[in-house]
Design an enzyme around this catalytic site. Structure first.
Site, PDB file in Angstrom:
ATOM      1  N   ARG A   7      49.355 -15.432   9.604  1.00 44.92           N
ATOM      2  CA  ARG A   7      48.823 -16.580   8.879  1.00 44.92           C
ATOM      3  C   ARG A   7      49.362 -17.828   9.545  1.00 44.92           C
ATOM      4  NH1 ARG A   7      45.570 -13.988   6.675  1.00 44.92           N
ATOM      5  NH2 ARG A   7      45.107 -13.749   4.462  1.00 44.92           N
ATOM      6  N   GLU A  66      44.153 -24.421   8.955  1.00 48.71           N
ATOM      7  CA  GLU A  66      42.863 -24.033   9.511  1.00 48.71           C
ATOM      8  C   GLU A  66      41.736 -24.310   8.511  1.00 48.71           C
ATOM      9  OE1 GLU A  66      44.025 -19.852  10.206  1.00 48.71           O
ATOM     10  OE2 GLU A  66      42.531 -19.268   8.698  1.00 48.71           O
ATOM     11  N   HIS A  90      40.360 -17.084  13.444  1.00 47.68           N
ATOM     12  CA  HIS A  90      40.722 -16.161  12.354  1.00 47.68           C
ATOM     13  C   HIS A  90      39.712 -15.010  12.224  1.00 47.68           C
ATOM     14  CE1 HIS A  90      43.093 -15.938   8.336  1.00 47.68           C
ATOM     15  NE2 HIS A  90      42.765 -14.728   8.759  1.00 47.68           N
TER      16      HIS A  90
HETATM   17  C1  GLV Z   1      42.699 -11.733   6.888  1.00 48.56           C
HETATM   18  O1  GLV Z   1      43.378 -12.573   7.396  1.00 48.56           O
HETATM   19  C2  GLV Z   1      43.103 -10.951   5.752  1.00 48.56           C
HETATM   20  O2  GLV Z   1      44.150 -11.242   5.151  1.00 48.56           O
HETATM   21  O3  GLV Z   1      42.367 -10.022   5.395  1.00 48.56           O
END
Ligand code: GLV
Length: 333
Positions: free
Chosen positions: A245, A274, A292
């Site tokens: 993250r 983000e 992401h």
């Molecule tokens: C993606 O980042 C998730 O947490 O599924």
């Protein structure tokens, strides 16, 4: 609706998602879909949740105590993401709201991507492609886009949960990497032995890793876990890959460390704030940037959406959800 039928729960799907997932939810519920890629939050989300028993979210919509207080009819929050730092689970538990996430179904896909991003970073694939597309490839040169080897190198895994272990397996079994890791808890001995993995304190992990892959969940304890001080412990030839993250890494400090040559390169799929990206990162050639997408294979995104839908259907029809984060809410009845 036929007035003789008992009324069905109403839910919000807070993000556009696969039409068949929505169709399946419609078999059980009155469904309101937020048909825009701009996430709902705060008052707008609270307004949209009035009269709704459940919400299908995708990992970014903030579910906090203020929202819960404004939405007293809410009974279930089901996320198609595995990370749940957007949800205040304790506040949900206090209000008897069930929370589910989507662990397991994205482990291998996310580990594939983490490994790919680490390799692209170490072998300078983004930089080399941009060079070629700019028409700058005019001759062979002994050090043209020469990067760092993966095979035989030391893989440092920060966060040894499901995804961390899947990354470690790829490194150890597929690429003959030596695996070191840092995690709150140690792996059971048999698993350490199977991966040849060794637990290290964070400073040693940072110092020994040729390629550091960050997979630790985000929360107050991991905010800026990798900042200026920790980056200074890395080898100047090392790479850092973040698929966890934004916020686990201090992006400003990372940009500064890359510029100063404290590490060789970084691969980033997640960012603080983000979809904004720290402008300094955008100017550096030795950073591979992706939006992401670590879990984004079509099959896996379907599995994630299906799991969230299954959880929501179970939660609101009196069945046990598959992946509850606060099952104690169910025990209260
Ligand atoms: C993606 O980042 C998730 O947490 O599924």
């Amino acid at each position: 609706m036929n007035p003789s039928q008992p009324s069905r729960p109403t839910i919000l799907v807070a993000r556009p998602v696969f039409p068949d997932t929505v169709a399946r939810l419609r078999q059980h519920f009155e469904v309101d879909v937020h048909d825009s890629e701009t996430p709902l939050q705060g008052d707008a989300l609270a307004r949209r949740l009035q009269g709704k028993s459940g919400v299908f979210v995708a990992g970014v919509e903030p579910i906090d105590a203020a929202l819960l207080a404004a939405c007293p009819e809410l009974k279930a929050v089901c996320s198609m993401a595995v990370g749940y730092n957007n949800i205040d689970v304790a506040a949900c538990t206090a209000r008897g709201v069930l929370v589910t996430n989507a662990p397991g179904v994205l482990t291998e896909t996310t580990a594939d991507f983490g490994f790919a991003l680490m390799m692209a970073t170490a072998r300078r694939i983004g930089e080399a492609e941009r060079f070629l597309r700019r028409g700058e490839w005019t001759h062979w040169s002994y050090d043209l886009m020469a990067g760092q080897d993966i095979h035989g190198a030391t893989l440092g895994v920060l966060g040894m949960g499901r995804i961390g272990q899947a990354v470690a397996r790829r490194g150890a079994l597929g690429f003959g990497m030596k695996v070191v890791y840092h995690n709150r808890s140690h792996l059971p001995e048999a698993e350490e032995a199977a991966l040849g993995a060794r637990w290290l304190p964070l400073p040693e992990l940072m110092a020994q890793a040729d390629h550091l892959v960050i997979v630790v969940p985000y929360g107050p304890a991991s905010h800026h876990l990798v900042g200026r001080e920790q980056l200074a412990w890395m080898k100047p030839t090392a790479t850092l890959t973040n698929i966890a993250r934004g916020g686990v890494v201090d992006d400003a400090a990372l940009a500064e460390a890359l510029r100063a040559g404290q590490l060789a390169a970084a691969g980033l799929d997640v960012f603080e704030g983000e979809p904004q990206v720290h402008p300094a990162l955008l100017t550096l050639p030795n950073v591979v940037l992706t939006p992401h997408i670590a879990s984004a294979s079509l099959a896996t995104r379907r599995a994630m959406a299906d799991l969230a839908a299954d959880n929501l259907i179970a939660a609101l029809t009196g069945q046990p959800p598959l992946t509850a984060l606060n099952p104690e809410v169910l025990a209260r009845g």
